[in-house]
Write a protein that holds these residues in place. Structure first.
Motif, mmCIF file in Angstrom:
data_model
loop_
_atom_site.group_PDB
_atom_site.id
_atom_site.type_symbol
_atom_site.label_atom_id
_atom_site.label_comp_id
_atom_site.label_asym_id
_atom_site.label_seq_id
_atom_site.Cartn_x
_atom_site.Cartn_y
_atom_site.Cartn_z
ATOM 1 N N GLU A 18 61.177 114.035 68.211
ATOM 2 C CA GLU A 18 62.194 113.251 67.834
ATOM 3 C C GLU A 18 63.293 113.909 67.788
ATOM 4 O O GLU A 18 64.643 113.842 68.091
ATOM 5 C CB GLU A 18 62.030 112.279 66.663
ATOM 6 C CG GLU A 18 63.325 111.568 66.445
ATOM 7 C CD GLU A 18 63.063 110.290 67.595
ATOM 8 O OE1 GLU A 18 64.849 110.665 67.480
ATOM 9 O OE2 GLU A 18 63.118 110.027 68.771
ATOM 10 N N ARG A 21 64.701 116.007 71.393
ATOM 11 C CA ARG A 21 65.308 114.461 71.983
ATOM 12 C C ARG A 21 66.946 114.036 70.907
ATOM 13 O O ARG A 21 67.852 113.833 71.967
ATOM 14 C CB ARG A 21 64.266 113.020 71.809
ATOM 15 C CG ARG A 21 65.090 112.094 72.437
ATOM 16 C CD ARG A 21 64.045 110.730 72.452
ATOM 17 N NE ARG A 21 64.187 110.326 71.116
ATOM 18 C CZ ARG A 21 65.005 108.654 70.627
ATOM 19 N NH1 ARG A 21 65.869 108.800 72.873
ATOM 20 N NH2 ARG A 21 64.772 107.944 70.348
ATOM 21 N N LYS A 40 67.643 111.211 77.122
ATOM 22 C CA LYS A 40 66.526 111.123 77.027
ATOM 23 C C LYS A 40 65.719 109.901 75.618
ATOM 24 O O LYS A 40 65.043 109.301 74.978
ATOM 25 C CB LYS A 40 65.434 111.748 76.788
ATOM 26 C CG LYS A 40 65.786 113.450 77.979
ATOM 27 C CD LYS A 40 65.260 112.689 79.311
ATOM 28 C CE LYS A 40 65.515 113.622 80.243
ATOM 29 N NZ LYS A 40 65.678 113.405 81.495
ATOM 30 N N THR A 41 64.095 109.045 76.599
ATOM 31 C CA THR A 41 63.565 107.753 75.387
ATOM 32 C C THR A 41 62.608 108.161 74.809
ATOM 33 O O THR A 41 61.596 109.789 75.728
ATOM 34 C CB THR A 41 63.296 107.367 76.411
ATOM 35 O OG1 THR A 41 61.784 106.819 77.855
ATOM 36 C CG2 THR A 41 64.283 105.531 77.079
ATOM 37 N N PRO A 42 62.355 107.598 74.064
ATOM 38 C CA PRO A 42 60.880 108.219 73.794
ATOM 39 C C PRO A 42 59.725 109.175 74.393
ATOM 40 O O PRO A 42 58.702 110.126 74.585
ATOM 41 C CB PRO A 42 59.788 107.896 72.600
ATOM 42 C CG PRO A 42 61.718 107.271 71.882
ATOM 43 C CD PRO A 42 62.448 106.791 72.993
ATOM 44 N N ASP A 43 59.600 108.049 75.208
ATOM 45 C CA ASP A 43 58.174 107.734 76.630
ATOM 46 C C ASP A 43 58.379 109.374 77.490
ATOM 47 O O ASP A 43 57.349 110.210 77.790
ATOM 48 C CB ASP A 43 57.598 106.937 77.274
ATOM 49 C CG ASP A 43 57.556 105.676 76.284
ATOM 50 O OD1 ASP A 43 56.362 106.229 75.647
ATOM 51 O OD2 ASP A 43 57.870 104.867 76.779
ATOM 52 N N GLN A 44 59.394 109.272 77.729
ATOM 53 C CA GLN A 44 60.238 110.613 78.485
ATOM 54 C C GLN A 44 60.248 111.909 78.099
ATOM 55 O O GLN A 44 59.519 112.855 78.197
ATOM 56 C CB GLN A 44 61.247 110.681 79.473
ATOM 57 C CG GLN A 44 61.740 109.302 79.901
ATOM 58 C CD GLN A 44 63.561 109.131 79.807
ATOM 59 O OE1 GLN A 44 64.126 109.431 79.416
ATOM 60 N NE2 GLN A 44 63.800 109.030 81.417
ATOM 61 N N SER A 46 57.649 112.684 75.603
ATOM 62 C CA SER A 46 55.742 112.690 75.291
ATOM 63 C C SER A 46 56.037 113.465 76.992
ATOM 64 O O SER A 46 54.791 114.232 77.046
ATOM 65 C CB SER A 46 55.715 111.338 75.257
ATOM 66 O OG SER A 46 55.601 110.884 73.953
ATOM 67 N N ALA A 47 56.344 112.399 77.787
ATOM 68 C CA ALA A 47 55.942 113.196 79.257
ATOM 69 C C ALA A 47 56.479 114.751 79.674
ATOM 70 O O ALA A 47 55.704 115.552 79.646
ATOM 71 C CB ALA A 47 56.560 112.137 80.383
ATOM 72 N N TRP A 48 57.722 115.449 78.668
ATOM 73 C CA TRP A 48 58.676 116.525 79.003
ATOM 74 C C TRP A 48 57.077 117.154 78.213
ATOM 75 O O TRP A 48 56.854 118.529 78.678
ATOM 76 C CB TRP A 48 59.269 116.380 78.454
ATOM 77 C CG TRP A 48 60.156 117.986 78.106
ATOM 78 C CD1 TRP A 48 60.232 118.253 78.706
ATOM 79 C CD2 TRP A 48 59.950 118.219 76.519
ATOM 80 N NE1 TRP A 48 60.919 119.824 78.493
ATOM 81 C CE2 TRP A 48 60.888 119.769 77.094
ATOM 82 C CE3 TRP A 48 60.045 118.250 75.548
ATOM 83 C CZ2 TRP A 48 60.917 120.444 75.845
ATOM 84 C CZ3 TRP A 48 59.846 118.909 74.530
ATOM 85 C CH2 TRP A 48 60.113 119.801 74.648
#
Length: 182
Positions: A18, A21, A40-44, A46-48
């Motif tokens: 967070e 981000r 960026k979203t939280p999901d993006q 996480s993928a990062w």
């Protein structure tokens, strides 16, 4: 883990996402340090983080328990022949800029890349990002080119300066048909 001027550099974890981000999204909205135009979203994020492990490091700078910056080494390109190279990215929280945080992150990642056996680090900087350019030049990065009018950010056309740091001591491992994945 590296510590510099009360700043600790350590591997990024899910608990840091967070803060990372927020730092990145500030750069997206208010600077031309990135040509990204979408937050960026939280999901993006996480993928990062999942994409940054092993030799593709993601580290954070922490001061007094607060993440104030982060940096990554990422594949320069996905084609196998680019295995010896990496791209460095550094982002600093607005309130921590100019305090040596970027330098601490850069130094840590340069040392890591050298130890991992990379042949070169590439840094792409908008040519208006003078503070970042000066910082990477202090670490030996050399300007190798400029891509003119590559994008638009904050209502202006942007040039992208290309910088490179070569680890001459690591070049022999990629010469004469040696195994490039070692």
């Amino acid at each position: 883990m590296t510590t510099s001027v009360a700043t600790t550099i350590r591997d990024a974890t899910a608990a840091d996402l967070e803060a990372a981000r927020a730092i990145y999204n500030h750069a997206v909205l208010h600077t031309d340090a990135t040509l990204d135009t979408d937050e960026k979203t939280p999901d993006q994020m996480s993928a990062w983080l999942a994409a940054h492990s092993g030799r593709n490091a993601a580290v954070v700078a922490e001061r007094d328990g607060e993440v104030i910056g982060y940096g990554t080494l990422s594949p320069f390109a996905t084609r196998g022949g680019y295995f010896p190279s990496t791209e460095i990215s550094i982002y600093i929280a607005p309130g921590a800029q100019g305090m040596g945080v970027g330098s601490a992150l850069t130094g840590h990642l340069v040392d890591f890349a050298r130890e991992e056996g990379y042949s070169t680090i590439i840094s792409f900087n908008t040519d208006t990002n003078i503070a970042s350019i000066r910082m990477i030049e202090r670490y030996g990065f050399v300007r190798t080119g400029v891509i003119q009018h590559i994008g638009v950010k904050l209502g202006k056309l942007v040039n992208l300066a290309v910088f490179q740091l070569i680890f001459t001591e690591n070049l022999p491992r990629y010469q004469d048909e040696q195994d490039a994945t070692a």
